[in-house]
Design an enzyme around this catalytic site. Structure first.
Site, PDB file in Angstrom:
ATOM      1  N   HIS A 149      -9.246  -3.426  -2.783  1.00  0.00           N
ATOM      2  CA  HIS A 149      -8.229  -2.711  -1.983  1.00  0.00           C
ATOM      3  C   HIS A 149      -8.606  -1.225  -1.870  1.00  0.00           C
ATOM      4  O   HIS A 149      -8.521  -0.628  -0.799  1.00  0.00           O
ATOM      5  CB  HIS A 149      -6.847  -2.880  -2.635  1.00  0.00           C
ATOM      6  CG  HIS A 149      -5.741  -2.177  -1.919  1.00  0.00           C
ATOM      7  ND1 HIS A 149      -4.770  -2.842  -1.207  1.00  0.00           N
ATOM      8  CD2 HIS A 149      -5.438  -0.847  -1.805  1.00  0.00           C
ATOM      9  CE1 HIS A 149      -3.922  -1.963  -0.698  1.00  0.00           C
ATOM     10  NE2 HIS A 149      -4.312  -0.738  -1.047  1.00  0.00           N
ATOM     11  N   GLU A 150      -9.059  -0.644  -3.020  1.00  0.00           N
ATOM     12  CA  GLU A 150      -9.384   0.798  -3.009  1.00  0.00           C
ATOM     13  C   GLU A 150     -10.659   1.086  -2.243  1.00  0.00           C
ATOM     14  O   GLU A 150     -10.706   2.041  -1.452  1.00  0.00           O
ATOM     15  CB  GLU A 150      -9.498   1.324  -4.445  1.00  0.00           C
ATOM     16  CG  GLU A 150      -8.258   1.126  -5.327  1.00  0.00           C
ATOM     17  CD  GLU A 150      -6.956   1.450  -4.638  1.00  0.00           C
ATOM     18  OE1 GLU A 150      -5.941   0.798  -4.946  1.00  0.00           O
ATOM     19  OE2 GLU A 150      -6.948   2.341  -3.746  1.00  0.00           O
ATOM     20  N   CYS A 158       0.853  -1.181   0.000  1.00  0.00           N
ATOM     21  CA  CYS A 158       0.000   0.000   0.000  1.00  0.00           C
ATOM     22  C   CYS A 158       0.895   1.240   0.000  1.00  0.00           C
ATOM     23  O   CYS A 158       1.895   1.286   0.730  1.00  0.00           O
ATOM     24  CB  CYS A 158      -0.895   0.005   1.250  1.00  0.00           C
ATOM     25  SG  CYS A 158      -2.053   1.380   1.307  1.00  0.00           S
ATOM     26  N   HIS A 209     -10.206   1.221   1.401  1.00  0.00           N
ATOM     27  CA  HIS A 209      -9.690   2.506   1.902  1.00  0.00           C
ATOM     28  C   HIS A 209     -10.832   3.471   2.213  1.00  0.00           C
ATOM     29  O   HIS A 209     -10.742   4.266   3.154  1.00  0.00           O
ATOM     30  CB  HIS A 209      -8.751   3.172   0.882  1.00  0.00           C
ATOM     31  CG  HIS A 209      -7.331   2.717   0.937  1.00  0.00           C
ATOM     32  ND1 HIS A 209      -6.573   2.742   2.086  1.00  0.00           N
ATOM     33  CD2 HIS A 209      -6.514   2.234  -0.031  1.00  0.00           C
ATOM     34  CE1 HIS A 209      -5.348   2.284   1.813  1.00  0.00           C
ATOM     35  NE2 HIS A 209      -5.279   1.967   0.533  1.00  0.00           N
TER      36      HIS A 209
HETATM   37  O1  LIG Z   1      -4.558   2.037  -2.388  1.00  0.00           O
HETATM   38  C1  LIG Z   1      -3.760   1.987  -3.309  1.00  0.00           C
HETATM   39  N1  LIG Z   1      -2.461   1.732  -3.091  1.00  0.00           N
HETATM   40  O2  LIG Z   1      -2.039   1.660  -1.831  1.00  0.00           O
HETATM   41  C2  LIG Z   1      -1.529   1.418  -4.164  1.00  0.00           C
HETATM   42  C3  LIG Z   1      -1.370  -0.097  -4.254  1.00  0.00           C
HETATM   43  C4  LIG Z   1      -2.666  -0.755  -4.687  1.00  0.00           C
HETATM   44  C5  LIG Z   1      -2.519  -2.255  -5.010  1.00  0.00           C
HETATM   45  C6  LIG Z   1      -1.975  -3.111  -3.858  1.00  0.00           C
HETATM   46  C7  LIG Z   1      -2.553  -4.489  -4.107  1.00  0.00           C
HETATM   47  C8  LIG Z   1      -3.768  -4.328  -4.963  1.00  0.00           C
HETATM   48  C9  LIG Z   1      -3.886  -2.865  -5.318  1.00  0.00           C
HETATM   49  C10 LIG Z   1      -0.267  -0.367  -5.252  1.00  0.00           C
HETATM   50  O3  LIG Z   1      -0.470  -0.168  -6.433  1.00  0.00           O
HETATM   51  N2  LIG Z   1       0.967  -0.793  -4.810  1.00  0.00           N
HETATM   52  N3  LIG Z   1       1.185  -0.996  -3.492  1.00  0.00           N
HETATM   53  C11 LIG Z   1       2.522  -0.681  -2.979  1.00  0.00           C
HETATM   54  C12 LIG Z   1       3.597  -0.613  -3.960  1.00  0.00           C
HETATM   55  C13 LIG Z   1       3.327  -1.444  -5.168  1.00  0.00           C
HETATM   56  C14 LIG Z   1       1.972  -1.187  -5.784  1.00  0.00           C
HETATM   57  C15 LIG Z   1       1.506  -2.452  -6.497  1.00  0.00           C
HETATM   58  O4  LIG Z   1       0.918  -3.283  -5.871  1.00  0.00           O
HETATM   59  N4  LIG Z   1       1.741  -2.521  -7.812  1.00  0.00           N
HETATM   60  C16 LIG Z   1       1.395  -3.587  -8.639  1.00  0.00           C
HETATM   61  C17 LIG Z   1       0.643  -4.693  -8.201  1.00  0.00           C
HETATM   62  C18 LIG Z   1       0.321  -5.689  -9.142  1.00  0.00           C
HETATM   63  C19 LIG Z   1       0.741  -5.552 -10.434  1.00  0.00           C
HETATM   64  C20 LIG Z   1       1.481  -4.428 -10.797  1.00  0.00           C
HETATM   65  N5  LIG Z   1       1.801  -3.458  -9.895  1.00  0.00           N
HETATM   66 NI    NI Z   2      -3.597   1.187  -0.501  1.00  0.00          NI
END
Ligand SMILES: O=CN(O)C[C@@H](CC1CCCC1)C(=O)N1NCCC[C@H]1C(=O)Nc1ccccn1
Ligand code: NI
Length: 184
Positions: free
Chosen positions: A153-154, A110, A157
């Site tokens: 996930h969103e 996250c 939040h």
């Molecule tokens: O609430 C929204 N957030 O916190 C951003 C999150 C949301 C995802 C987390 C899991 C499902 C949705 C986010 O995107 N990340 N989390 C931290 C750093 C990496 C990045 C990520 O998971 N990237 C990714 C995942 C799969 C395929 C490609 N890229």
């Molecule tokens: Ni998140």
């Protein structure tokens, strides 16, 4: 533009609030905020822009993460088949879901949580989501796989729920019973 300074981190009370519905048709101010959230997600996925501004890459963002307790989310993700899914929604709502569960085999992270927290996060494998788009139209969409996981996930939040709330602390890496593993 939104940068990492605008993203609040775990421990900030707004991340545990229930976000409020926004009036529809969307107000100009809310449209600006949601558009800037989508801009962040796209910028964070551009290696040059991300490097230049120190952006952590994300595939989704919810308004509470920029300290706005309103029900708005932005998602911009290529699914397992490489299909792009891009949604900026007001008042998103899961109106139905499968009994079957799924989970990201890599676990979840996250942008509001600086440390890695290992463990499988059980999600619904398939969901139907309703929401309002930037141009004020109501949409109803079905999601599965990685897209379904991002939506959950969103929307979590918006309800003050963090991904690690779902992890079985007794046994974080216990396979999710009858869960569909989703590779990232
Ligand atoms: O609430 C929204 N957030 O916190 C951003 C999150 C949301 C995802 C987390 C899991 C499902 C949705 C986010 O995107 N990340 N989390 C931290 C750093 C990496 C990045 C990520 O998971 N990237 C990714 C995942 C799969 C395929 C490609 N890229
Ligand atoms: Ni998140």
């Amino acid at each position: 533009m939104i940068t990492m300074e605008d993203i609040i981190r775990d421990g900030h009370p707004t991340l545990r609030e229930i976000a409020k519905e926004v009036p529809t048709p969307p107000l100009e101010e809310d449209k600006q905020i949601l558009a800037s959230m989508m801009e962040y997600i796209k910028n964070s996925q551009d290696p040059e822009i991300a490097k230049k501004y120190g952006l952590r890459s994300g595939i989704g963002l919810a308004a509470p993460q920029i300290n706005v307790a309103k029900r708005m989310i932005a998602i911009h993700v290529h699914d397992e088949k490489g299909v792009l899914h891009s949604y900026a929604l007001f008042n998103p709502k899961i109106v139905s879901h499968s009994v079957e569960k799924s989970y990201l085999t890599s676990g979840e992270g996250c942008l509001s949580v600086d440390e890695a927290i290992p463990g499988y996060v059980p999600r619904y494998a398939r969901i139907t989501v309703k929401g309002i788009t930037l141009d004020g139209n109501e949409v109803k969409l079905r999601a599965k796989g990685l897209l379904a996981i991002v939506f959950q996930h969103e929307i979590d939040h918006l309800n003050g729920v963090m991904f690690y709330d779902h992890i079985d602390q007794q046994n974080p890496l216990k396979p999710i019973e009858n869960g569909l593993p989703i590779e990232r």
